[in-house]
Scaffold this active site. Structure first.
Site, PDB file in Angstrom:
ATOM      1  N   ASP A 150       0.819  -1.214   0.000  1.00  0.00           N
ATOM      2  CA  ASP A 150       0.000   0.000   0.000  1.00  0.00           C
ATOM      3  C   ASP A 150       0.855   1.267   0.000  1.00  0.00           C
ATOM      4  OD1 ASP A 150      -2.536   1.304   0.181  1.00  0.00           O
ATOM      5  OD2 ASP A 150      -2.209   1.630   2.317  1.00  0.00           O
ATOM      6  N   HIS A 151       0.460   2.238  -0.802  1.00  0.00           N
ATOM      7  CA  HIS A 151       1.120   3.553  -0.836  1.00  0.00           C
ATOM      8  C   HIS A 151       2.631   3.420  -1.000  1.00  0.00           C
ATOM      9  CE1 HIS A 151      -2.122   6.404  -0.203  1.00  0.00           C
ATOM     10  NE2 HIS A 151      -2.632   5.610   0.718  1.00  0.00           N
ATOM     11  N   HIS A 195      -6.859  10.547   5.314  1.00  0.00           N
ATOM     12  CA  HIS A 195      -6.068   9.605   6.095  1.00  0.00           C
ATOM     13  C   HIS A 195      -5.962  10.057   7.553  1.00  0.00           C
ATOM     14  CE1 HIS A 195      -4.313   8.586   2.030  1.00  0.00           C
ATOM     15  NE2 HIS A 195      -4.615   7.402   2.505  1.00  0.00           N
ATOM     16  N   HIS A 208      -9.785   5.342   0.293  1.00  0.00           N
ATOM     17  CA  HIS A 208      -8.804   5.417   1.361  1.00  0.00           C
ATOM     18  C   HIS A 208      -9.360   6.274   2.493  1.00  0.00           C
ATOM     19  CE1 HIS A 208      -4.916   4.077  -0.779  1.00  0.00           C
ATOM     20  NE2 HIS A 208      -5.934   3.713  -1.533  1.00  0.00           N
ATOM     21  N   GLY A 209      -8.741   6.186   3.665  1.00  0.00           N
ATOM     22  CA  GLY A 209      -9.191   7.006   4.785  1.00  0.00           C
ATOM     23  C   GLY A 209     -10.540   6.596   5.336  1.00  0.00           C
ATOM     24  N   SER A 263     -11.347   4.901   7.912  1.00  0.00           N
ATOM     25  CA  SER A 263     -11.493   4.905   9.366  1.00  0.00           C
ATOM     26  C   SER A 263     -12.361   6.067   9.835  1.00  0.00           C
ATOM     27  CB  SER A 263     -10.122   4.995  10.040  1.00  0.00           C
ATOM     28  OG  SER A 263      -9.365   3.830   9.829  1.00  0.00           O
ATOM     29  N   ASN A 306     -10.157   0.795   2.353  1.00  0.00           N
ATOM     30  CA  ASN A 306      -8.953   0.707   3.166  1.00  0.00           C
ATOM     31  C   ASN A 306      -9.207   1.224   4.575  1.00  0.00           C
ATOM     32  OD1 ASN A 306      -7.925   0.102   0.638  1.00  0.00           O
ATOM     33  ND2 ASN A 306      -6.130   1.417   0.850  1.00  0.00           N
ATOM     34  N   VAL A 307      -8.750   0.461   5.564  1.00  0.00           N
ATOM     35  CA  VAL A 307      -8.898   0.832   6.972  1.00  0.00           C
ATOM     36  C   VAL A 307      -7.550   0.657   7.665  1.00  0.00           C
ATOM     37  CG1 VAL A 307     -10.076   0.355   9.147  1.00  0.00           C
ATOM     38  CG2 VAL A 307     -11.308   0.072   6.979  1.00  0.00           C
ATOM     39  N   THR A 318      -6.182   3.522  10.490  1.00  0.00           N
ATOM     40  CA  THR A 318      -6.143   4.265  11.756  1.00  0.00           C
ATOM     41  C   THR A 318      -7.085   3.682  12.801  1.00  0.00           C
ATOM     42  OG1 THR A 318      -5.522   6.302  10.594  1.00  0.00           O
ATOM     43  CG2 THR A 318      -6.473   6.542  12.790  1.00  0.00           C
TER      44      THR A 318
END
Length: 291
Positions: free
Chosen positions: A84-85, A182, A210-211, A213, A232-233, A235
């Site tokens: 990822d990233h 994020h 993304h982000g 959470s 995507n999770v 945090t």
């Protein structure tokens, strides 16, 4: 089960109009908790290893990926492994070189902080090499030169530009800017659901959020209904893990054995992963219940 091909998991999500829950791994206990939570839910997930996590472990990705691969092979549900990233060119090269033979199913080539032309050039080059190694490739289309790429405050992905980007790069999935950020510690992000639907109509590959959470459960469900196919999770897992450790140590200031406080922290991750799976993929759960 063996590590699942990420492309197959995403394709199944597209067919079922659901999304693949994807969770970021920092250490072994994170990965164990994620797999446990996914196994309880009976939902396929991705174990994601970011460039930041690789740096935390000294810059080498092999040990953490090897651990994730072993967990994936022993799991009762399909587990894919995703990088990822990844911005650093050397790490992109290493991930592609290790490839599916080392359990890696996909890579996110993150050139979103570059200007559009450089993002296209960097991404397209990596896509050609990653596809030759059998990897599914995600990219991100962000603000031109923006420090935070697609997730800088107020940035939104343009559907026409996104379609052009996908055509020029050959990516398999696209992370889009639709209102999430994020590292959010609160769950009050507001997503542009109309934009998600417009992007899904314009872009011929699955969309990635993304982000997540920071996104409330009901909004996550609405985003999936609008066309998001990978979520995507990260945090939120860290909040659960750290909160558990803090509570344990606050209650026992003489504790010294990390196993005593890491075990409940791992369980906290598992509980949260299970809940996210049930929010993201309710259609899969209802199918299992009806069998």
């Amino acid at each position: 089960m063996t590590g699942a091909p990420v492309g197959d998991l995403v394709a199944a999500a597209v067919e079922r109009r659901t999304a693949v829950p994807s969770f970021n791994v920092i250490g072994l206990e994170h990965a164990e908790g994620i797999v446990l939570g996914a196994s309880r839910a009976g939902i396929p997930v991705l174990l994601q290893i970011s460039e930041n996590a690789i740096r935390f472990h000294g810059g080498g990705m092999r040990p953490l990926i090897a651990a994730c691969r072993e967990l994936a092979e022993a799991a009762p549900v399909d587990i894919g492994i995703h990088l990822d990233h990844i911005e650093d060119a050397a790490l992109i090269d290493e991930g592609i070189a290790l490839g599916s033979a080392f359990g890696i199913g996909s890579i996110m080539v993150d050139a979103s902080t570059l200007d559009y032309a450089d993002n296209v050039r960097t991404t397209a080059d990596a896509v050609g090499r990653a596809h030759a190694a059998g990897l599914w490739v995600e990219a991100e289309l962000g603000a031109i030169g923006g420090k935070d790429g697609a997730h800088a405050p107020g940035v939104r992905t343009d559907p026409a530009e996104a379609a052009s980007f996908v055509a020029a790069t050959g990516v398999d999935g696209l992370a889009v800017a639709v209102g999430s950020s994020h590292a959010m510690a609160t769950r009050d992000a507001s997503l542009d659901l109309e934009l998600i639907a417009a992007l899904a109509a314009a872009v011929p590959v699955p969309l990635v959020l993304h982000g997540s959470s920071g996104v409330p459960d009901d909004v996550i469900r609405e985003a999936v209904a609008a066309g998001i196919r990978k979520i995507n999770v990260g945090t939120a897992l860290n909040i659960a893990y750290t909160g558990s450790v803090r509570s344990f140590l606050d209650a026992d200031d003489r504790a010294t054995d990390p196993r005593k406080y890491v075990a409940p922290a791992r369980d906290a991750v598992a509980d949260l992963v299970q809940r996210f799976c049930e929010v993201i993929s309710p259609a899969l759960l209802s199918r299992k219940a009806s069998r």
